[in-house]
Design an enzyme around this catalytic site. Structure first.
Site, short mmCIF file in Angstrom:
data_model
loop_
_atom_site.label_atom_id
_atom_site.label_comp_id
_atom_site.label_asym_id
_atom_site.label_seq_id
_atom_site.Cartn_x
_atom_site.Cartn_y
_atom_site.Cartn_z
N HIS A 1 -2.33 -1.21 7.17
CA HIS A 1 -2.42 0.15 6.70
C HIS A 1 -3.65 0.34 5.80
O HIS A 1 -3.88 1.42 5.27
CB HIS A 1 -1.14 0.54 5.93
CG HIS A 1 -0.94 2.01 5.82
ND1 HIS A 1 -1.24 2.72 4.67
CD2 HIS A 1 -0.47 2.92 6.71
CE1 HIS A 1 -0.95 3.99 4.85
NE2 HIS A 1 -0.48 4.14 6.09
N HIS B 1 -4.16 14.01 3.35
CA HIS B 1 -3.88 12.58 3.51
C HIS B 1 -4.22 11.80 2.23
O HIS B 1 -4.08 10.58 2.18
CB HIS B 1 -4.69 12.06 4.70
CG HIS B 1 -4.30 10.72 5.19
ND1 HIS B 1 -5.15 9.64 5.19
CD2 HIS B 1 -3.13 10.26 5.73
CE1 HIS B 1 -4.55 8.58 5.69
NE2 HIS B 1 -3.31 8.92 6.03
N LYS C 1 -4.32 9.96 -1.39
CA LYS C 1 -3.38 9.19 -2.22
C LYS C 1 -4.06 8.94 -3.56
O LYS C 1 -5.07 8.24 -3.62
CB LYS C 1 -3.02 7.85 -1.58
CG LYS C 1 -2.16 7.97 -0.32
CD LYS C 1 -2.98 7.84 0.92
CE LYS C 1 -2.05 7.80 2.14
NZ LYS C 1 -2.81 7.81 3.39
N LYS D 1 -7.57 0.63 4.39
CA LYS D 1 -8.77 1.35 4.79
C LYS D 1 -9.89 0.95 3.82
O LYS D 1 -9.84 1.26 2.63
CB LYS D 1 -8.59 2.86 4.71
CG LYS D 1 -7.33 3.41 5.44
CD LYS D 1 -6.23 3.71 4.48
CE LYS D 1 -5.07 4.47 5.08
NZ LYS D 1 -4.52 4.03 6.32
N ASP E 1 -3.33 10.01 -17.88
CA ASP E 1 -4.11 10.44 -19.04
C ASP E 1 -5.59 10.61 -18.71
O ASP E 1 -6.46 10.45 -19.58
CB ASP E 1 -3.94 9.46 -20.20
CG ASP E 1 -2.64 9.69 -20.97
OD1 ASP E 1 -1.90 10.63 -20.61
OD2 ASP E 1 -2.37 8.94 -21.91
N ASP F 1 -23.27 -4.52 3.52
CA ASP F 1 -24.26 -5.53 3.13
C ASP F 1 -23.79 -6.42 1.98
O ASP F 1 -24.59 -6.84 1.14
CB ASP F 1 -25.60 -4.86 2.77
CG ASP F 1 -26.32 -4.32 4.00
OD1 ASP F 1 -26.07 -4.85 5.10
OD2 ASP F 1 -27.12 -3.38 3.84
#
Length: 521
Positions: A418, A170, A172, A420, A177, A425
């Protein structure tokens, strides 16, 4: 006898599931190329040097900025581009990025593309055509080895080996470079870059500059060199040829020209990176901070049952999860806490921590079955003081705009969360591909970055609070033991005593909950 017809049937299934490549494919290990090998990489090293090991960061919450950043990293790369993705959908944005990748390969940049195998379902030959370029390599992670010929046989092949095939990569990651990286929630496809008229996936990416990119380069190498990663050519009956690539490039250019004529406004929006590059401006605005890149070990997917905790990203993140003492804010597109998550969140709330969650409503989620895994936990969470906010599919009338959940291209189009992210704190923030659900914890592999910066945490927190606004989300509350959804339209708050969502979505969520799919979600 009744058992005799079984043998021919099994032979037929075996023939359908067969289909190996007719030529040998060499699989050689490789590593990320040092940043110092390119002038671009050396300029990043020089910029990072005064910060003594800290990395530079910039949020990419705007969809157009997220696309621009990817395109500009391709244009600036001089030695290497490493891309790792779960989903790649065809569309104008993807075709523009492929066009830029081919141009980078033409000028000598080494391009390594690692895709989860489900991305290539039915598309092996099309995707593999890119690998006909001498500077482009493509590998598939956790591939299905038999039955790739048709949709039916692929389904059977995965069903016969479900214990392994339901575990997916999953991650991404976009790396140029070995000196600049993009990590976050976005896959590749028009719906992630505000280029799809029917749906706007709201997401958060993080541009990382300097040492963090090298850390993420180690992550990419672990996956690329894993025994689970196979060259895509291995699944073809014949090796892709240069002529096929030339034909594909011609069709690609024709497609881009057609889009420029038929949807000029969108084309202009996506190609701003050509006329108004932003990377140098962003480099002058970076937040420099200590960080830790985290990722699951690729071998996590080979576990017979639950993986060894030492292989898990969540084990690395555990000190932050247990150490939060004042405020915990979570943004999770797919939220299924399970019993361990329920115990964790309620114990934090009981200890006096302000715990807030932003996730999708039943009406907004693109996977209603996941909502069926989340819904049974709402009452218990609310009873312990956890604040629950569920993003609306469409914002309330007169919602302030523009905002993270507003589509510049298509106005108030349908939104689906979508993103995440976790904010600890108001000091540390974690951004990556990880959802708070059993699939991310146990079955899929994930990647993300923890950044110790109050400034960055405040920015991520601001995005979360924006999404929790009454005109954009439903706040779920308990009244006399029953759930109610509070929201706002035309500046007036009102309550709903029935969960918003179509009957079809309700049925999907109910079915998921009834048959106990929770651990698979």
């Amino acid at each position: 006898m009744r058992s005799r017809p079984i043998l021919p049937a099994l032979l037929l299934v075996a023939s359908l599931l067969g289909g190996c490549a007719s030529f040998d494919v060499t699989r050689e290990p490789s590593q990320a190329l040092p940043a110092a090998e390119s002038s671009f990489g050396r300029s990043v090293q020089a910029q990072a040097a005064p910060h003594e090991g800290r990395s530079g960061f910039r949020l990419l919450s705007d969809s157009t900025d997220a696309f621009t950043a990817r395109a500009e990293l391709i244009r600036n790369a001089q030695r290497s581009l490493d891309l790792q993705y779960y989903i790649v959908h065809d569309g104008i944005s993807t075709r523009m990025l492929v066009d830029e990748l081919l141009k980078a390969a033409d000028r000598g940049v080494r391009v390594r593309i690692l895709l989860d195998d489900t991305t290539s379902d039915g598309q092996d030959e099309i995707i593999a055509t890119l690998a006909a370029h001498p500077n482009i390599q493509i590998r598939l992670f956790n591939p299905l080895h038999l039955g790739r010929a048709t949709g039916v046989t692929r389904g059977l092949g995965r069903l016969f080996n479900l214990s392994l095939q339901h575990r997916r990569m999953h991650n991404k990651l976009w790396l140029a470079d070995n000196s600049m990286a993009i990590v976050g929630g976005r896959n590749l496809g028009d719906e992630y870059f505000d280029a799809e008229p029917n749906l706007n996936f709201t997401d958060i990416d993080l541009l990382g500059v300097g040492p963090v990119a090298e850390q993420l380069g180690h992550s990419f190498d672990q996956y690329w060199n894993s025994a689970l990663s196979k060259p895509i050519e291995q699944f073809l009956s014949r090796r892709p040829i240069t002529k096929a690539l030339e034909n594909s490039r011609l069709r690609l250019q024709e497609s881009l020209e057609q889009t420029q004529k038929e949807n000029h406004a969108l084309y202009q929006q996506l190609t701003l990176y050509k006329t108004q590059p932003r990377l140098d401006i962003w480099r002058s605005q970076l937040i420099w901070a200590w960080n830790q890149a985290m990722w699951d070990a690729p071998s996590k997917v080979l576990a017979k049952d639950e993986p060894d905790p030492q292989l898990l990203l969540t084990t690395q993140l555990a000190p932050e999860l247990t150490g939060v003492s004042k405020e915990l804010i979570m943004i999770s597109a797919y939220f299924v806490p399970g019993q361990p998550g329920l115990v964790y969140l309620t114990s934090r709330a009981d200890a006096g921590v302000s715990v807030s969650l932003l996730t999708n409503s039943l009406a907004a989620t693109d996977v209603p079955a996941v909502h069926g895994g989340y819904a049974p936990y709402r009452k218990a969470l609310l009873q312990h003081g956890v604040n629950l906010f569920e993003l609306r599919r469409q914002p309330g009338q007169e919602a302030s705009s523009p905002h993270l959940f507003y589509s510049k291209s298509y106005g108030e189009s349908d939104s689906s969360l979508h993103s995440k992210a976790i904010i600890f704190d108001r000091q540390k923030s974690f951004i990556g591909s990880f959802n708070f659900d059993p699939r991310s914890v146990l079955w899929n592999t994930e990647v993300g970055v923890l950044v110790d910066s109050q400034e960055l945490a405040d920015q991520v927190r601001g995005l979360a609070l924006q999404g929790m606004a009454p005109a954009l989300s439903y706040q779920v509350r308990l009244e006399d033991g029953a759930l109610v959804w509070t929201t706002e339209d035309n500046g007036t708050q009102h309550e709903l005593d029935r969960e918003p969502g179509s009957w079809w979505r309700r049925l999907n969520a109910w079915f998921s909950m009834t048959i106990g799919l929770e651990r698979m979600l």
